[in-house]
Design a protein around this motif. Structure first.
Motif, mmCIF file in Angstrom:
data_model
loop_
_atom_site.group_PDB
_atom_site.id
_atom_site.type_symbol
_atom_site.label_atom_id
_atom_site.label_comp_id
_atom_site.label_asym_id
_atom_site.label_seq_id
_atom_site.Cartn_x
_atom_site.Cartn_y
_atom_site.Cartn_z
ATOM 1 N N ASP A 84 2.540 -1.984 2.036
ATOM 2 C CA ASP A 84 2.665 -1.567 0.825
ATOM 3 C C ASP A 84 2.290 -2.446 -0.467
ATOM 4 O OD1 ASP A 84 4.907 -2.637 0.430
ATOM 5 O OD2 ASP A 84 6.274 -1.000 -0.070
ATOM 6 N N ARG A 88 -0.962 1.050 -1.802
ATOM 7 C CA ARG A 88 0.004 2.175 -1.601
ATOM 8 C C ARG A 88 -0.858 3.376 -1.533
ATOM 9 N NH1 ARG A 88 6.014 1.454 -4.872
ATOM 10 N NH2 ARG A 88 6.632 0.228 -3.274
ATOM 11 N N GLU A 129 1.578 3.790 6.210
ATOM 12 C CA GLU A 129 0.829 3.737 5.230
ATOM 13 C C GLU A 129 0.921 5.126 4.388
ATOM 14 O OE1 GLU A 129 -2.942 2.953 6.628
ATOM 15 O OE2 GLU A 129 -2.837 1.058 6.960
ATOM 16 N N SER A 132 4.520 5.213 2.897
ATOM 17 C CA SER A 132 4.266 4.215 1.493
ATOM 18 C C SER A 132 3.925 5.158 0.402
ATOM 19 C CB SER A 132 3.681 3.131 1.807
ATOM 20 O OG SER A 132 3.636 2.251 0.786
ATOM 21 N N ASN A 136 5.453 6.377 -3.204
ATOM 22 C CA ASN A 136 4.919 6.255 -4.184
ATOM 23 C C ASN A 136 4.820 7.524 -5.385
ATOM 24 O OD1 ASN A 136 3.898 4.326 -6.299
ATOM 25 N ND2 ASN A 136 1.870 5.357 -5.926
#
Length: 539
Positions: A84, A88, A129, A132, A136
């Motif tokens: 990250d 992100r 990914e 992450s 977010n």
């Protein structure tokens, strides 16, 4: 097997992260140990402080990607503390990691170790990914909920209070620290005067601007007032006690307003500075002065005949000149350029510096065409490109020359030591390893400096492309309508400014690289001059 070269990429998005375990020093410490354990040589570090990974618009990140795309790049691997830190955004992950892989560069994470070359590693990395990005998005939604509730209760969500108010911290019923606005006695009086001048004394935005600057009343930042600032004060509903939040779309830079139904407006959130009747009188008067729909239609239909607008600078303050017209034909002209700062803030900030339009544009056009004609001559473009290359890279070229001299000197010393070693029948002579390490360090410095050089090399086809473009402009510039002329000029002109000492105008001509992505600065910067055609020199 040759030693793999790695670079570190570290990022923090806030001051709070910088002070915790995600600080850049902490990330770099972990990356250095990781490279040491892997037996990789760490050859560089790219750092972005206060930059969010939701976007790829990060200076160090972009520089790293640009170098990775070059054939003579100095690294094979990018190492991050966590994925990250790289991005992100799943979309950015796919795009940039695919681009890097295409150029033979891999991305490794210290704390999330996977092998992206295996199916299992590819799956695991993709899952990390996605997690992450989910984190977010969820954090953004939760933060938005909290700020929305805070705004509905009439509290401030951050940023400076508007002119006339100051921020005050209080504790709410739940014991939480909150921010409200309260009147600033000195500034509040000025706000009241602005509304009074506009409504009761029938003064316009410019007249109010000139009056405040004449009285040496500064803005909060200590600058002079401008009529756009006066407009903002008069149309800000904060001064009738309203708190408006979520008005701008900050995800897209904050320039675009959100639909009005998404705004959160709280009445009586703080003490008003003007009455609602006075505020409504402002809106009524400004609406009567200019019908927005009529204005927008005129704006669409009218094409400005001022071809130097945006390019011509004030000779005193360097602000862009604006345009005006009058009907006093006895002066010999009706259209003119004059100082933009004077227009916005009055004579206390700068002189008017009026310049008649037609005289200036005719003299400029003659000088401009003559200069472009000279650039089209065989060999001129090539000379200018080489001259610009040497001028821009002069500091680096000097440093490269000095490093090359240093390397030659070290090589001579190494040769002498080796000859001494041969004389002593293979006996190791002290100092040889130190000299070789010194040479290796200087070679690395030399390679770094060479990579920093701006490459101005163009093919003969690219040079001919530039020459054809310049020649096309020469043929069209005097026959096209003003709006097209302006577009043609903006391609080649950076600025035009009068030097009052010599009474000559300076034109700064720029020629860009045929491919805009190849060079981050103009390929050629060239100055030319013409005499001021207006004897009055502006007043």
């Amino acid at each position: 097997m040759p030693e793999l070269r790695a670079v570190a990429y570290a990022r923090v998005s806030s001051k709070e992260q910088a002070e915790k375990e995600l600080s850049i020093p902490a990330q770099l410490k972990a990356i250095r140990k990781y490279c040491q354990d892997k037996g990789w040589k760490l050859v560089g570090e790219y750092l972005d402080e206060g930059k969010s990974a939701k976007t790829a618009d990060r200076p160090a990140f972009q520089k790293m990607i640009a170098i990775a795309k070059k054939q003579n790049r100095h690294f094979d691997i990018i190492v991050v503390h966590k994925f990250d830190r790289f991005s992100r955004s799943r979309e950015d992950h796919v795009i940039f990691k695919g681009l890097l892989k295409k150029h033979g560069v891999l991305v490794h994470s210290v704390s999330e170790q996977t092998d992206p070359e295996t199916p299992h590693g590819f799956l695991l990395e993709g899952m990390l990914e996605v997690i992450s990005e989910f984190y977010n998005m969820n954090l953004r939604n939760e933060t938005m909920k909290g700020m929305t509730e805070n705004a509905r209760r009439g509290f401030h969500n951050g940023g400076a209070a508007p002119y006339g108010y100051k921020s005050k911290h209080i504790v709410d019923a739940n014991g939480n620290l909150k921010t409200i606005w309260e009147p600033d006695p000195g500034e509040a009086t000025v706000v009241e005067d602005i509304f009074d001048m506009y409504v009761n004394r029938n003064m316009g935005y410019k007249a109010i601007t000139y009056e405040l600057n004449k009285q040496s009343i500064p803005t909060r930042s200590g600058n002079h007032w401008s009529y756009s600032t006066i407009w903002y004060v008069l149309h800000n509903d904060a001064y009738i006690g309203h708190r408006t939040w979520n008005k701008h779309d900050y995800a897209n830079g904050g320039k675009k307003k959100k639909p009005k139904e998404q705004w959160i407006i709280v009445a009586n959130a703080h003490k008003p500075l003007v009455s609602r009747d006075l505020y409504n009188a402002v809106l009524s008067k400004s609406s009567a002065k200019q019908n927005p729909s009529v204005h927008n239609n005129l704006k669409k239909k009218t094409k400005s005949p001022f071809i130097l607008r945006g390019l011509l600078l004030c000779p005193d303050c360097g602000t862009k000149m604006v345009t005006g017209s009058n009907s006093i034909r006895s002066r010999g002209y009706t259209r003119y350029y004059y100082c933009g700062k004077y227009q916005r803030k009055g004579s206390i900030t700068c002189s008017r510096n009026t310049t008649p339009k037609d005289k200036l544009e005719n003299a400029f056009m003659a000088a401009f065409i003559a200069e472009l004609t000279l650039l089209c001559e065989q060999g001129t473009l090539e000379y200018e490109i080489e001259h610009q290359y040497k001028q821009y890279n002069s500091g680096l070229l000097k440093e490269i020359y000095e490093i090359e001299g240093g390397i030659k000197y070290i090589e001579k010393r190494i040769a002498l030591v080796k000859s001494k070693e041969a004389e002593d029948k293979g006996k190791l002579v002290p100092g040889l390893s130190e000299l070789e390490i010194e040479k290796e360090t200087m070679v690395a410095q030399l390679n770094d400096r060479r990579r920093e050089l701006q490459d101005f090399t163009l093919s003969s086809e690219q040079i001919q492309m530039i020459r054809d473009g310049v020649d096309d402009t020469i043929k069209r510039i005097n026959i096209e309508p003003p709006d097209v002329q302006k577009i043609l000029l903006e391609k080649y002109i950076k600025s035009i400014q009068l030097d009052k000492a010599t009474n000559n105008y300076q034109i700064l001509i720029i020629i860009s690289h045929p491919s805009a992505t190849e060079l981050n600065r103009p390929l050629i910067e060239r100055k030319c001059y013409f005499t001021n055609p207006h004897k009055g020199r502006g007043k």
